[in-house]
Write a protein that holds these residues in place. Structure first.
Motif, PDB file in Angstrom:
ATOM      1  N   SER A   1       4.371  10.108  -9.623  1.00 26.46           N
ATOM      2  CA  SER A   1       3.975  10.078 -11.025  1.00 26.46           C
ATOM      3  C   SER A   1       3.444  11.432 -11.481  1.00 26.46           C
ATOM      4  O   SER A   1       2.703  12.099 -10.753  1.00 26.46           O
ATOM      5  CB  SER A   1       2.904   9.003 -11.237  1.00 26.46           C
ATOM      6  N   ASP A   2       3.797  11.794 -12.692  1.00 24.38           N
ATOM      7  CA  ASP A   2       3.332  13.064 -13.251  1.00 24.38           C
ATOM      8  C   ASP A   2       2.054  12.892 -14.063  1.00 24.38           C
ATOM      9  O   ASP A   2       1.580  13.825 -14.691  1.00 24.38           O
ATOM     10  CB  ASP A   2       4.412  13.709 -14.116  1.00 24.38           C
ATOM     11  N   ARG A   3       1.499  11.674 -14.032  1.00 23.99           N
ATOM     12  CA  ARG A   3       0.265  11.398 -14.762  1.00 23.99           C
ATOM     13  C   ARG A   3      -0.498  10.297 -14.036  1.00 23.99           C
ATOM     14  O   ARG A   3       0.085   9.546 -13.253  1.00 23.99           O
ATOM     15  CB  ARG A   3       0.569  10.975 -16.191  1.00 23.99           C
ATOM     16  N   PRO A   4      -1.801  10.211 -14.295  1.00 21.35           N
ATOM     17  CA  PRO A   4      -2.583   9.128 -13.694  1.00 21.35           C
ATOM     18  C   PRO A   4      -2.088   7.766 -14.187  1.00 21.35           C
ATOM     19  O   PRO A   4      -1.676   7.630 -15.347  1.00 21.35           O
ATOM     20  CB  PRO A   4      -4.011   9.395 -14.190  1.00 21.35           C
ATOM     21  N   LEU A   5      -2.122   6.774 -13.309  1.00 25.51           N
ATOM     22  CA  LEU A   5      -1.708   5.416 -13.664  1.00 25.51           C
ATOM     23  C   LEU A   5      -2.890   4.470 -13.504  1.00 25.51           C
ATOM     24  O   LEU A   5      -3.678   4.625 -12.578  1.00 25.51           O
ATOM     25  CB  LEU A   5      -0.568   4.947 -12.761  1.00 25.51           C
ATOM     26  N   HIS A   6      -2.990   3.487 -14.397  1.00 32.70           N
ATOM     27  CA  HIS A   6      -4.026   2.476 -14.241  1.00 32.70           C
ATOM     28  C   HIS A   6      -3.441   1.287 -13.482  1.00 32.70           C
ATOM     29  O   HIS A   6      -2.221   1.156 -13.332  1.00 32.70           O
ATOM     30  CB  HIS A   6      -4.653   2.070 -15.582  1.00 32.70           C
ATOM     31  N   ALA A   7      -4.312   0.448 -12.982  1.00 32.37           N
ATOM     32  CA  ALA A   7      -3.901  -0.641 -12.090  1.00 32.37           C
ATOM     33  C   ALA A   7      -2.853  -1.551 -12.727  1.00 32.37           C
ATOM     34  O   ALA A   7      -1.917  -1.987 -12.046  1.00 32.37           O
ATOM     35  CB  ALA A   7      -5.121  -1.447 -11.663  1.00 32.37           C
ATOM     36  N   GLU A   8      -2.994  -1.845 -14.014  1.00 33.19           N
ATOM     37  CA  GLU A   8      -2.026  -2.722 -14.662  1.00 33.19           C
ATOM     38  C   GLU A   8      -0.627  -2.115 -14.670  1.00 33.19           C
ATOM     39  O   GLU A   8       0.360  -2.817 -14.491  1.00 33.19           O
ATOM     40  CB  GLU A   8      -2.474  -3.058 -16.095  1.00 33.19           C
ATOM     41  N   GLU A   9      -0.552  -0.791 -14.863  1.00 36.33           N
ATOM     42  CA  GLU A   9       0.754  -0.116 -14.812  1.00 36.33           C
ATOM     43  C   GLU A   9       1.372  -0.227 -13.422  1.00 36.33           C
ATOM     44  O   GLU A   9       2.581  -0.435 -13.282  1.00 36.33           O
ATOM     45  CB  GLU A   9       0.612   1.370 -15.158  1.00 36.33           C
ATOM     46  N   ILE A  10       0.542  -0.079 -12.419  1.00 37.64           N
ATOM     47  CA  ILE A  10       1.027  -0.183 -11.042  1.00 37.64           C
ATOM     48  C   ILE A  10       1.531  -1.600 -10.792  1.00 37.64           C
ATOM     49  O   ILE A  10       2.613  -1.792 -10.228  1.00 37.64           O
ATOM     50  CB  ILE A  10      -0.076   0.219 -10.038  1.00 37.64           C
TER      51      ILE A  10
ATOM     52  N   VAL B   1       0.842  -1.202   0.000  1.00 35.25           N
ATOM     53  CA  VAL B   1       0.000   0.000   0.000  1.00 35.25           C
ATOM     54  C   VAL B   1       0.876   1.251   0.000  1.00 35.25           C
ATOM     55  O   VAL B   1       0.642   2.193  -0.760  1.00 35.25           O
ATOM     56  CB  VAL B   1      -0.967  -0.006   1.208  1.00 35.25           C
ATOM     57  N   ALA B   2       1.884   1.261   0.838  1.00 34.21           N
ATOM     58  CA  ALA B   2       2.789   2.420   0.905  1.00 34.21           C
ATOM     59  C   ALA B   2       3.553   2.595  -0.405  1.00 34.21           C
ATOM     60  O   ALA B   2       3.757   3.729  -0.863  1.00 34.21           O
ATOM     61  CB  ALA B   2       3.751   2.263   2.073  1.00 34.21           C
ATOM     62  N   GLN B   3       3.972   1.510  -1.031  1.00 33.24           N
ATOM     63  CA  GLN B   3       4.691   1.609  -2.305  1.00 33.24           C
ATOM     64  C   GLN B   3       3.777   2.131  -3.416  1.00 33.24           C
ATOM     65  O   GLN B   3       4.205   2.946  -4.242  1.00 33.24           O
ATOM     66  CB  GLN B   3       5.291   0.265  -2.701  1.00 33.24           C
ATOM     67  N   ILE B   4       2.538   1.673  -3.426  1.00 30.95           N
ATOM     68  CA  ILE B   4       1.577   2.182  -4.413  1.00 30.95           C
ATOM     69  C   ILE B   4       1.407   3.685  -4.220  1.00 30.95           C
ATOM     70  O   ILE B   4       1.425   4.456  -5.187  1.00 30.95           O
ATOM     71  CB  ILE B   4       0.223   1.454  -4.289  1.00 30.95           C
ATOM     72  N   HIS B   5       1.268   4.096  -2.967  1.00 35.55           N
ATOM     73  CA  HIS B   5       1.119   5.527  -2.696  1.00 35.55           C
ATOM     74  C   HIS B   5       2.331   6.308  -3.188  1.00 35.55           C
ATOM     75  O   HIS B   5       2.202   7.346  -3.837  1.00 35.55           O
ATOM     76  CB  HIS B   5       0.894   5.777  -1.201  1.00 35.55           C
ATOM     77  N   ALA B   6       3.521   5.818  -2.891  1.00 33.24           N
ATOM     78  CA  ALA B   6       4.746   6.515  -3.306  1.00 33.24           C
ATOM     79  C   ALA B   6       4.837   6.615  -4.824  1.00 33.24           C
ATOM     80  O   ALA B   6       5.206   7.665  -5.363  1.00 33.24           O
ATOM     81  CB  ALA B   6       5.969   5.795  -2.744  1.00 33.24           C
ATOM     82  N   LEU B   7       4.505   5.535  -5.519  1.00 29.45           N
ATOM     83  CA  LEU B   7       4.545   5.558  -6.987  1.00 29.45           C
ATOM     84  C   LEU B   7       3.565   6.584  -7.535  1.00 29.45           C
ATOM     85  O   LEU B   7       3.929   7.389  -8.403  1.00 29.45           O
ATOM     86  CB  LEU B   7       4.224   4.162  -7.541  1.00 29.45           C
ATOM     87  N   LEU B   8       2.346   6.584  -7.036  1.00 36.42           N
ATOM     88  CA  LEU B   8       1.356   7.551  -7.516  1.00 36.42           C
ATOM     89  C   LEU B   8       1.752   8.976  -7.139  1.00 36.42           C
ATOM     90  O   LEU B   8       1.540   9.907  -7.919  1.00 36.42           O
ATOM     91  CB  LEU B   8      -0.028   7.209  -6.957  1.00 36.42           C
ATOM     92  N   TYR B   9       2.324   9.143  -5.966  1.00 40.82           N
ATOM     93  CA  TYR B   9       2.761  10.472  -5.524  1.00 40.82           C
ATOM     94  C   TYR B   9       3.827  11.040  -6.466  1.00 40.82           C
ATOM     95  O   TYR B   9       3.811  12.220  -6.801  1.00 40.82           O
ATOM     96  CB  TYR B   9       3.279  10.407  -4.085  1.00 40.82           C
TER      97      TYR B   9
ATOM     98  N   GLU C   1       2.640  -3.856 -12.977  1.00 38.75           N
ATOM     99  CA  GLU C   1       3.873  -4.098 -13.738  1.00 38.75           C
ATOM    100  C   GLU C   1       5.058  -3.362 -13.131  1.00 38.75           C
ATOM    101  O   GLU C   1       6.147  -3.918 -13.015  1.00 38.75           O
ATOM    102  CB  GLU C   1       3.682  -3.669 -15.193  1.00 38.75           C
ATOM    103  N   THR C   2       4.833  -2.130 -12.744  1.00 42.15           N
ATOM    104  CA  THR C   2       5.930  -1.314 -12.223  1.00 42.15           C
ATOM    105  C   THR C   2       6.460  -1.846 -10.902  1.00 42.15           C
ATOM    106  O   THR C   2       7.670  -1.948 -10.702  1.00 42.15           O
ATOM    107  CB  THR C   2       5.478   0.149 -12.057  1.00 42.15           C
ATOM    108  N   LEU C   3       5.551  -2.188 -10.004  1.00 38.03           N
ATOM    109  CA  LEU C   3       5.954  -2.603  -8.662  1.00 38.03           C
ATOM    110  C   LEU C   3       6.076  -4.107  -8.500  1.00 38.03           C
ATOM    111  O   LEU C   3       6.523  -4.584  -7.459  1.00 38.03           O
ATOM    112  CB  LEU C   3       4.969  -2.051  -7.623  1.00 38.03           C
ATOM    113  N   GLY C   4       5.678  -4.864  -9.524  1.00 37.67           N
ATOM    114  CA  GLY C   4       5.748  -6.318  -9.434  1.00 37.67           C
ATOM    115  C   GLY C   4       4.761  -6.887  -8.426  1.00 37.67           C
ATOM    116  O   GLY C   4       5.051  -7.875  -7.757  1.00 37.67           O
ATOM    117  N   LEU C   5       3.596  -6.263  -8.343  1.00 34.88           N
ATOM    118  CA  LEU C   5       2.565  -6.694  -7.395  1.00 34.88           C
ATOM    119  C   LEU C   5       1.445  -7.415  -8.122  1.00 34.88           C
ATOM    120  O   LEU C   5       1.170  -7.144  -9.289  1.00 34.88           O
ATOM    121  CB  LEU C   5       1.986  -5.487  -6.660  1.00 34.88           C
ATOM    122  N   ALA C   6       0.771  -8.294  -7.409  1.00 36.02           N
ATOM    123  CA  ALA C   6      -0.394  -8.980  -7.948  1.00 36.02           C
ATOM    124  C   ALA C   6      -1.540  -7.982  -8.087  1.00 36.02           C
ATOM    125  O   ALA C   6      -1.640  -7.013  -7.333  1.00 36.02           O
ATOM    126  CB  ALA C   6      -0.805 -10.123  -7.033  1.00 36.02           C
ATOM    127  N   ARG C   7      -2.409  -8.236  -9.047  1.00 40.48           N
ATOM    128  CA  ARG C   7      -3.547  -7.357  -9.306  1.00 40.48           C
ATOM    129  C   ARG C   7      -4.414  -7.205  -8.054  1.00 40.48           C
ATOM    130  O   ARG C   7      -4.906  -6.123  -7.754  1.00 40.48           O
ATOM    131  CB  ARG C   7      -4.369  -7.914 -10.481  1.00 40.48           C
TER     132      ARG C   7
END
Length: 150
Positions: free
Chosen positions: A39-48, A29-37, A50-56
């Motif tokens: 990011s200079d653009r909105p991200l969709h779940a699949e990007e998150i 959860v904290a890593q998702i927050h940091a990535l979105l924080y 792939e980027t963080l190597g997390l399960a959907r």
């Protein structure tokens, strides 16, 4: 260039995840927050994912948790039917939202429980006075903190 390709950004995301565990927040959860924080653009779940190597499922649960705190919101990108997500970037606003939600989840129920315990012990002779006094003081103390917050 993707934000995660920047070594310092990657280090921030990993550190934020580590710090999250110290604050009682799931690392993902904290890593998702940091990535979105960052990011200079909105991200969709699949990007998150792939980027963080997390399960959907982890991303879905994590985004819902962040939305419940009001520090991530869903948005739409023209021409894309998927939900995208953005983080609050105003640090003071983020702090206020987190504190407000934590108060609602943690402090308010504690005040209610302490109030009930105090009421349950009122007038009872089988409860040692120091227990009544200390629970009463704790109720008053946490109530004062909540009043200061309000």
């Amino acid at each position: 260039m993707r934000v995660y390709d920047i070594p310092e950004a990657r280090a921030f995301i990993l550190h934020w995840g580590e710090m999250g565990t110290h604050w009682g927040v799931n690392r993902s959860v904290a890593q998702i927050h940091a990535l979105l924080y960052l990011s200079d653009r909105p991200l969709h779940a699949e990007e998150i994912c792939e980027t963080l190597g997390l399960a959907r499922s982890n991303v879905s649960t994590g985004v819902k948790e962040l939305q419940s705190y009001g520090i991530v919101r869903r948005t739409h990108v023209e021409g894309d039917r998927r939900d995208h997500f953005v983080a609050e970037t105003d640090l003071w606003e983020m702090l206020v939202r987190i504190v407000t939600e934590r108060k609602r989840r943690e402090i308010d129920p504690t005040i209610t429980a302490l109030q009930q315990l105090s009421a349950d012990m009122a007038g009872r002779s089988d409860v040692p006075p120091h227990v009544v006094e200390r629970i009463g003081r704790m109720h008053e103390f946490i109530g004062t903190l909540a009043h200061w917050y309000d």
